[in-house]
Design a protein around this motif. Structure first.
Motif, mmCIF file in Angstrom:
data_model
loop_
_atom_site.group_PDB
_atom_site.id
_atom_site.type_symbol
_atom_site.label_atom_id
_atom_site.label_comp_id
_atom_site.label_asym_id
_atom_site.label_seq_id
_atom_site.Cartn_x
_atom_site.Cartn_y
_atom_site.Cartn_z
ATOM 1 N N GLU A 91 0.811 -1.222 0.000
ATOM 2 C CA GLU A 91 0.000 0.000 0.000
ATOM 3 C C GLU A 91 0.844 1.271 0.000
ATOM 4 O O GLU A 91 0.659 2.157 -0.840
ATOM 5 C CB GLU A 91 -0.950 -0.007 1.199
ATOM 6 C CG GLU A 91 -2.016 -1.094 1.143
ATOM 7 C CD GLU A 91 -2.978 -0.987 2.313
ATOM 8 O OE1 GLU A 91 -3.859 -0.110 2.282
ATOM 9 O OE2 GLU A 91 -2.836 -1.780 3.268
ATOM 10 N N LEU A 92 1.765 1.386 0.959
ATOM 11 C CA LEU A 92 2.556 2.621 1.045
ATOM 12 C C LEU A 92 3.446 2.853 -0.179
ATOM 13 O O LEU A 92 3.524 3.984 -0.678
ATOM 14 C CB LEU A 92 3.382 2.622 2.330
ATOM 15 C CG LEU A 92 2.598 2.926 3.609
ATOM 16 C CD1 LEU A 92 3.503 2.832 4.826
ATOM 17 C CD2 LEU A 92 1.946 4.309 3.539
ATOM 18 N N PRO A 93 4.128 1.815 -0.699
ATOM 19 C CA PRO A 93 4.922 2.056 -1.911
ATOM 20 C C PRO A 93 4.074 2.535 -3.098
ATOM 21 O O PRO A 93 4.490 3.422 -3.846
ATOM 22 C CB PRO A 93 5.547 0.681 -2.191
ATOM 23 C CG PRO A 93 5.641 0.044 -0.858
ATOM 24 C CD PRO A 93 4.414 0.475 -0.130
ATOM 25 N N LEU A 94 2.871 1.955 -3.254
ATOM 26 C CA LEU A 94 2.026 2.355 -4.374
ATOM 27 C C LEU A 94 1.411 3.745 -4.164
ATOM 28 O O LEU A 94 1.115 4.450 -5.129
ATOM 29 C CB LEU A 94 0.915 1.323 -4.588
ATOM 30 C CG LEU A 94 1.380 -0.049 -5.087
ATOM 31 C CD1 LEU A 94 0.222 -1.028 -5.147
ATOM 32 C CD2 LEU A 94 2.045 0.081 -6.459
ATOM 33 N N ALA A 95 1.221 4.104 -2.913
ATOM 34 C CA ALA A 95 0.624 5.417 -2.609
ATOM 35 C C ALA A 95 1.674 6.491 -2.388
ATOM 36 O O ALA A 95 1.319 7.658 -2.171
ATOM 37 C CB ALA A 95 -0.259 5.301 -1.364
ATOM 38 N N SER A 96 2.942 6.125 -2.439
ATOM 39 C CA SER A 96 4.006 7.045 -2.031
ATOM 40 C C SER A 96 4.056 8.312 -2.876
ATOM 41 O O SER A 96 4.310 9.404 -2.359
ATOM 42 C CB SER A 96 5.367 6.328 -2.085
ATOM 43 O OG SER A 96 5.622 5.862 -3.406
ATOM 44 N N LYS A 97 3.786 8.209 -4.174
ATOM 45 C CA LYS A 97 3.875 9.393 -5.016
ATOM 46 C C LYS A 97 2.782 10.399 -4.666
ATOM 47 O O LYS A 97 3.027 11.612 -4.619
ATOM 48 C CB LYS A 97 3.781 9.010 -6.494
ATOM 49 C CG LYS A 97 4.044 10.194 -7.408
ATOM 50 C CD LYS A 97 4.170 9.788 -8.861
ATOM 51 C CE LYS A 97 4.520 10.993 -9.731
ATOM 52 N NZ LYS A 97 4.670 10.613 -11.157
ATOM 53 N N VAL A 98 1.579 9.906 -4.404
ATOM 54 C CA VAL A 98 0.482 10.799 -4.028
ATOM 55 C C VAL A 98 0.764 11.425 -2.662
ATOM 56 O O VAL A 98 0.528 12.622 -2.450
ATOM 57 C CB VAL A 98 -0.858 10.033 -3.999
ATOM 58 C CG1 VAL A 98 -1.991 10.949 -3.550
ATOM 59 C CG2 VAL A 98 -1.167 9.454 -5.371
ATOM 60 N N ILE A 99 1.271 10.622 -1.741
ATOM 61 C CA ILE A 99 1.606 11.141 -0.414
ATOM 62 C C ILE A 99 2.696 12.209 -0.524
ATOM 63 O O ILE A 99 2.619 13.267 0.103
ATOM 64 C CB ILE A 99 2.055 10.006 0.519
ATOM 65 C CG1 ILE A 99 0.899 9.030 0.756
ATOM 66 C CG2 ILE A 99 2.552 10.554 1.854
ATOM 67 C CD1 ILE A 99 1.291 7.784 1.529
ATOM 68 N N MET A 100 3.706 11.929 -1.338
ATOM 69 C CA MET A 100 4.796 12.891 -1.501
ATOM 70 C C MET A 100 4.312 14.188 -2.136
ATOM 71 O O MET A 100 4.817 15.277 -1.827
ATOM 72 C CB MET A 100 5.907 12.275 -2.353
ATOM 73 C CG MET A 100 7.162 13.132 -2.444
ATOM 74 S SD MET A 100 7.861 13.522 -0.829
ATOM 75 C CE MET A 100 8.358 11.877 -0.298
ATOM 76 N N SER A 101 3.307 14.091 -3.007
ATOM 77 C CA SER A 101 2.737 15.300 -3.589
ATOM 78 C C SER A 101 2.111 16.178 -2.506
ATOM 79 O O SER A 101 2.255 17.405 -2.535
ATOM 80 C CB SER A 101 1.673 14.917 -4.634
ATOM 81 O OG SER A 101 1.047 16.071 -5.158
#
Length: 248
Positions: free
Chosen positions: A168-178
């Motif tokens: 979950e976190l690796p796949l969501a990491s780009k959105v979170i980083m945004s």
């Protein structure tokens, strides 16, 4: 292949264009400062040592607030996507949205009246203001993960925590980083208001320029804040590219 080539070209432009703009802006300001005919007040406020101290205060305040927002926002966002708690997500987001809807200067002043002047109050006020993007993007990123991938991970015997950390976190990491990038840019800009409650920062130049009608001090403070915000924006975009899972 063409789309990927265009993306690589855009990434290369990102790595060089924004830093070049920031470096050029800093160079132009330094050259102007070195050759400008300043009066005593302007020379004192724009002294290299003074500007360096104010810049250090501004960066430190931004980093401290960013750490507070990350420590609070990401875990809360994760918790609000877990079964049994996710129903509270709309309410929490509404409260966070209310915190950002208030004018930042009003929030800073109100908290200063309640907590006193100084850096701790500025940290609390600015962290509240920058909290929403990190919380919202953490929730959005995790909710956007394909449920089939989560079920596949669980079917392989991976624990719930393992699925969160490895899928979950690796796949969501780009959105979170945004969201983190947005929060950082907000913090750099709003940290200018910290000077009104004796918390330092480059906003002191803007305040002095307004109070004493010194246009060159005012513009110098605004330019330095803008260049710092642009540099932070670039760093955030680079970090987004770095954390993006390979192959996506």
């Amino acid at each position: 292949m063409s789309a990927r080539t265009d993306m690589d070209r855009n990434e290369r432009h990102l790595f060089w264009t924004i830093p070049a703009i920031v470096a050029s802006g800093v160079l132009v300001w330094v050259l102007w400062r070195s050759t400008a005919d300043l009066d005593d007040i302007e020379a004192r406020q724009l002294a290299w040592g003074t500007v360096g101290v104010l810049l250090g205060q501004h960066v430190l305040l931004t980093l401290v607030c960013a750490a507070v927002v990350l420590v609070a926002g990401v875990p809360l966002g994760i918790a609000l996507t877990r079964p049994g708690v996710r129903r509270a997500a709309p309410l929490v987001l509404a409260v966070a949205n209310a915190g950002q809807s208030a004018p930042v200067i009003g929030l800073v002043v109100l908290l200063a009246m309640a907590m006193g002047f100084g850096t701790p109050t500025a940290v609390v006020a600015l962290s509240i203001y920058a909290f929403l993007p990190v919380l919202r993007n953490t929730i959005t990123g995790l909710q956007g993960v394909d449920p089939a991938l989560i079920e596949a991970g669980r079917g392989m015997g991976i624990s719930a925590m393992g699925v969160l950390l490895r899928i979950e976190l690796p796949l969501a990491s780009k959105v979170i980083m945004s969201g983190i990038r947005t929060a950082l840019v907000l913090l750099v800009g709003t940290a200018s208001f910290a000077t009104f409650i004796n918390a330092g920062g480059l906003g002191a130049l803007i305040q002095t320029g307004i109070t004493l009608f010194r246009f060159r001090i005012l513009v110098s403070g605004a330019v330095l804040v803008a260049l710092l915000a642009l540099l932070v924006e670039w760093a955030g975009q680079v970090m987004e590219m770095l954390v993006e899972p390979k192959g996506l």
